[in-house]
Design a protein around this motif. Sequence first.
Motif, short mmCIF file in Angstrom:
data_model
loop_
_atom_site.label_atom_id
_atom_site.label_comp_id
_atom_site.label_asym_id
_atom_site.label_seq_id
_atom_site.Cartn_x
_atom_site.Cartn_y
_atom_site.Cartn_z
N ALA A 154 0.87 -0.77 0.12
CA ALA A 154 0.39 -0.29 0.18
C ALA A 154 0.65 0.85 0.26
N ALA A 155 1.16 2.37 -1.34
CA ALA A 155 1.60 3.06 -0.76
C ALA A 155 1.21 4.27 -0.20
N ASP A 156 2.37 5.03 0.41
CA ASP A 156 2.24 6.18 1.68
C ASP A 156 1.67 6.71 0.56
N HIS A 157 0.17 7.34 0.45
CA HIS A 157 -0.43 8.32 -0.46
C HIS A 157 -1.36 8.46 0.61
N PRO A 158 -1.42 10.47 0.02
CA PRO A 158 -3.06 11.09 1.19
C PRO A 158 -4.34 10.29 0.97
N ARG A 208 -1.09 2.52 4.73
CA ARG A 208 0.00 3.02 4.52
C ARG A 208 1.08 1.88 5.09
N GLY A 209 1.52 1.73 3.57
CA GLY A 209 3.43 1.18 3.88
C GLY A 209 2.69 -0.36 4.37
N VAL A 210 2.02 -0.81 4.20
CA VAL A 210 1.61 -2.38 4.50
C VAL A 210 1.89 -2.83 3.72
N PRO A 213 -0.39 6.14 -10.23
CA PRO A 213 0.73 6.22 -11.39
C PRO A 213 1.22 4.75 -11.63
N ALA A 214 1.33 4.57 -12.80
CA ALA A 214 2.05 3.09 -13.46
C ALA A 214 2.42 2.36 -13.33
N GLY A 215 2.13 1.17 -13.25
CA GLY A 215 2.78 -0.36 -11.63
C GLY A 215 1.44 -0.07 -10.95
N HIS A 216 0.74 0.87 -10.46
CA HIS A 216 0.16 0.87 -9.18
C HIS A 216 -1.18 0.77 -9.71
N ALA A 217 -2.23 0.01 -8.70
CA ALA A 217 -3.71 0.01 -8.91
C ALA A 217 -4.21 0.26 -7.54
N VAL A 218 -6.06 0.42 -7.84
CA VAL A 218 -6.81 0.74 -6.41
C VAL A 218 -7.33 -0.28 -6.34
N LEU A 219 -7.43 -0.80 -4.88
CA LEU A 219 -8.06 -2.36 -4.64
C LEU A 219 -8.47 -2.07 -3.18
N SER A 220 -9.90 -2.96 -3.38
CA SER A 220 -11.30 -2.95 -3.17
C SER A 220 -11.32 -4.42 -2.13
N VAL A 221 -11.31 -4.86 -0.84
CA VAL A 221 -11.86 -6.24 -0.51
C VAL A 221 -12.97 -6.48 0.36
N THR A 222 -13.39 -7.86 0.32
CA THR A 222 -14.53 -7.37 0.95
C THR A 222 -14.24 -9.65 1.39
N PRO A 236 -11.50 -0.14 2.80
CA PRO A 236 -11.51 0.65 2.12
C PRO A 236 -10.81 0.68 0.85
N PRO A 237 -10.65 0.93 -0.49
CA PRO A 237 -9.80 1.03 -1.67
C PRO A 237 -8.97 1.68 -1.09
N VAL A 238 -7.55 1.14 -2.02
CA VAL A 238 -6.34 1.68 -1.08
C VAL A 238 -5.40 1.00 -2.09
N LEU A 239 -4.87 2.71 -2.65
CA LEU A 239 -3.68 2.42 -4.10
C LEU A 239 -2.87 1.54 -3.37
N VAL A 240 -2.43 0.60 -4.48
CA VAL A 240 -1.54 -0.32 -4.05
C VAL A 240 -0.29 -0.63 -5.63
N ASP A 241 1.17 -0.34 -4.54
CA ASP A 241 2.61 -0.54 -5.21
C ASP A 241 2.53 -2.17 -5.73
N LEU A 242 2.42 -2.49 -6.82
CA LEU A 242 2.60 -3.58 -7.54
C LEU A 242 3.76 -4.05 -8.04
N ARG A 243 4.74 -2.87 -8.18
CA ARG A 243 6.54 -3.30 -8.60
C ARG A 243 6.93 -4.32 -7.34
N PRO A 244 7.48 -5.25 -8.24
CA PRO A 244 8.62 -5.85 -7.18
C PRO A 244 9.75 -5.23 -6.43
#
Length: 727
Positions: free
Chosen positions: A297-301, A308-310, A702-711, A719-727
């Motif tokens: 999870a990106a450190d994004h406002p 953030r950061g997990v 950003p490129a290599g990112h996605a917004v993810l929400s899970v149930t 809630p929807p979280v911006l995720v950094d998918l890059r290795p």
Amino acid sequence: MDTEGTHDARHTAPQPSGRAHRTEPTVPRPAAPPTAPPPPSAPPAVPAAPTLPPTAGPGAPEPPVLSWLRMPRPAAAPGVWTYGHRPRPAEEPDRVPGRQLVSGAVISFLCGWLLWSLLWNGYLGDYWLLPLLFFTPDSWREAGGDQMNYVWAAYIYDGLVLALLVVIFGRLGRWPELARRLFGPVFRRLRTPAAAPRPQPASDPAEWPELRAHGAPDAAEKLAAEARAGRMNDVDVARIERAWRSVRSGKNSLATFTDTVLRHGAAACAHPSGRRDLPRRTAAHDLLAHQVRIGTAADHPRNPYQHRGVGCALEPGVLGTSLLAVGPAGSGKTTRVVKPVVESMCLQALAGQCAVIAVGPAGSDLGPDEAFDVVVRVGRPDPDCDLDLYGGTTDPDEAAGILAEALVGDLADQLPGGDSRRAATALAQLLGPFRAAHDRFPTVPELRALLDAAPEAITALRTALEEAEAPTLLRELDARARQAERPGDAAVLLADRLALLDRPAFSAFFDPTGRTRQVSLHALDHPLRVRIELPERGHAEASRILARLVLAQFTECAVARSDRSLFACLVLDEAGHTITAEALRGLQRLRSANAGVVLTLRSFDDVPDALRGTLLGTVGCRMAFAGVTTWDGARFAEVWGKEWVETRDVTDRQIIAESAAGKAFHIFRHLVTGKAATAKAVTVRTVERERWSASDLANSVPAGHAVLSVTSVTGESAPPVLVDLRP
């Protein structure tokens, strides 16, 4: 007890030629069975650790499986990677940017040092020495007096003045906060012991305390020795734990379990393929928590502070609500989400916990062939395995419903009544009589001829029914003949769509006569690993029919399972033009059947407009990748809704100093803090704002990112979280 029941593959032999009466679903054997089980590998720690030799001396490091077993996995919100997870503080601190901290500290130090130099060298006069003169007797400063006392008093006074300057300028420059930020991690690492103490055997997972507490101490000692010697990996641990749960539930006996473990050790209760790990792994997996890590999870406002950061992970607990990922080609849907999920499901299948069906276009990277038991390449010459067109069922009505959904499910608006029920009825009127006459379902050319009402095919079927003395089915055939004479008969459209499968490239496929091994989704109560490659290039419409066929068979067979202890997962890469109203009704039933579907789309344009909102409402996990359009983003923004946020409106009014001292103080403050002296008026309001707007999703991800929400299947959501998918 070698395979704990759920690991056995029943009826694996190929069907004999001629008529094949199948009362049990067939489970195909592995596509390339190994001559001997491969050696186990160490579980992939974070970062992955190399495999250790089977034996180790007293001074050698512990095998990675031991530290992996002992790693804490605290409870967390859905979608959070729990392996070594450390929850963040309850409240977000008011952090000052690091650059501002350093610059303020340097400027305040230089100003303090300048002031001290001026005082020490007497450039500001002797006024600062008045307190020293007031609190010391005059005799100390007179000739012949005790002047050493005055010297020591002067040193002490200088030290106090210097300490006062350090306190004042340190507070102005935020020196304590800078020290905590720079040296705090170092001190914490120094306080942490080099090696954590080994837990007591009663609470050490590596000693298998549950087995010891419930009457299997010999098996626990054997498994603990295997782990200490480095002959056990994470798949072995997960597989044996599942076998132990079957003992605790009463499905298997304790004596049989103990005997199997004592004879085979870490290889006990192996998968039917004999494999204990995949050839290679590309993602981080935690089989104790059934999770696969897909990013951070990106450190994004816009991200909630606790996320953030997990690490972000997917597991059966959230995939059971199904996952929809939308993004353009090249955004990372396949490589960064689909492939790790397929790999995780394959590992869990080796542990006897899952059955996975991975479907994608030919050439898509869903994993190596060695990671699957069966690879079906539709349209390739000389196939090793075939796909059952009827899903392994013996019920003509069920087979007709599944086949009608595959053939004309996307054209329901062109059928009488606006759905595929008329098409299913037309197929059932032919499949039922044909099965009664020939003890099997028809091949694709035979079914096409019957749908076209070819005289030779109808006459031959009628003759066979008369010989079998089936008057009821003869009436079904007569009803089909009457309906074929009416305008707008559904059989015409069915025959046209079936012609897409009656091509030379598919002549060796969909053969129900028993000459080939066929994959049947009625075997989802076994830990299967199946990959199906669709002929997207050159046969795009046929590929969509087959994708709808697999989806319809999966939703039907997963719900109809009598044993739902295994999680059934269908991964459908590039699911465009496969979503129908009937498919959505099937997806809604999977949540209670311990099954889920992973779907990827390039755009919502591949889904009928009337079904787009229903699709987003049906799935519990939604993922928007970088590059989605504002039209697609608007759909996500609508389903994610709004939230109440606190906004602060700050109005600055510059303070004008009138005196020279005031102006000097303002200049000094501006040098230290970088800000002019102002008076602020703060207005705090609570407003409702979209969690992620359509514009944000289209332009701010950003490129290599996605917004993810899970149930989760229990109803807990994140809630929807911006995720950094890059290795």
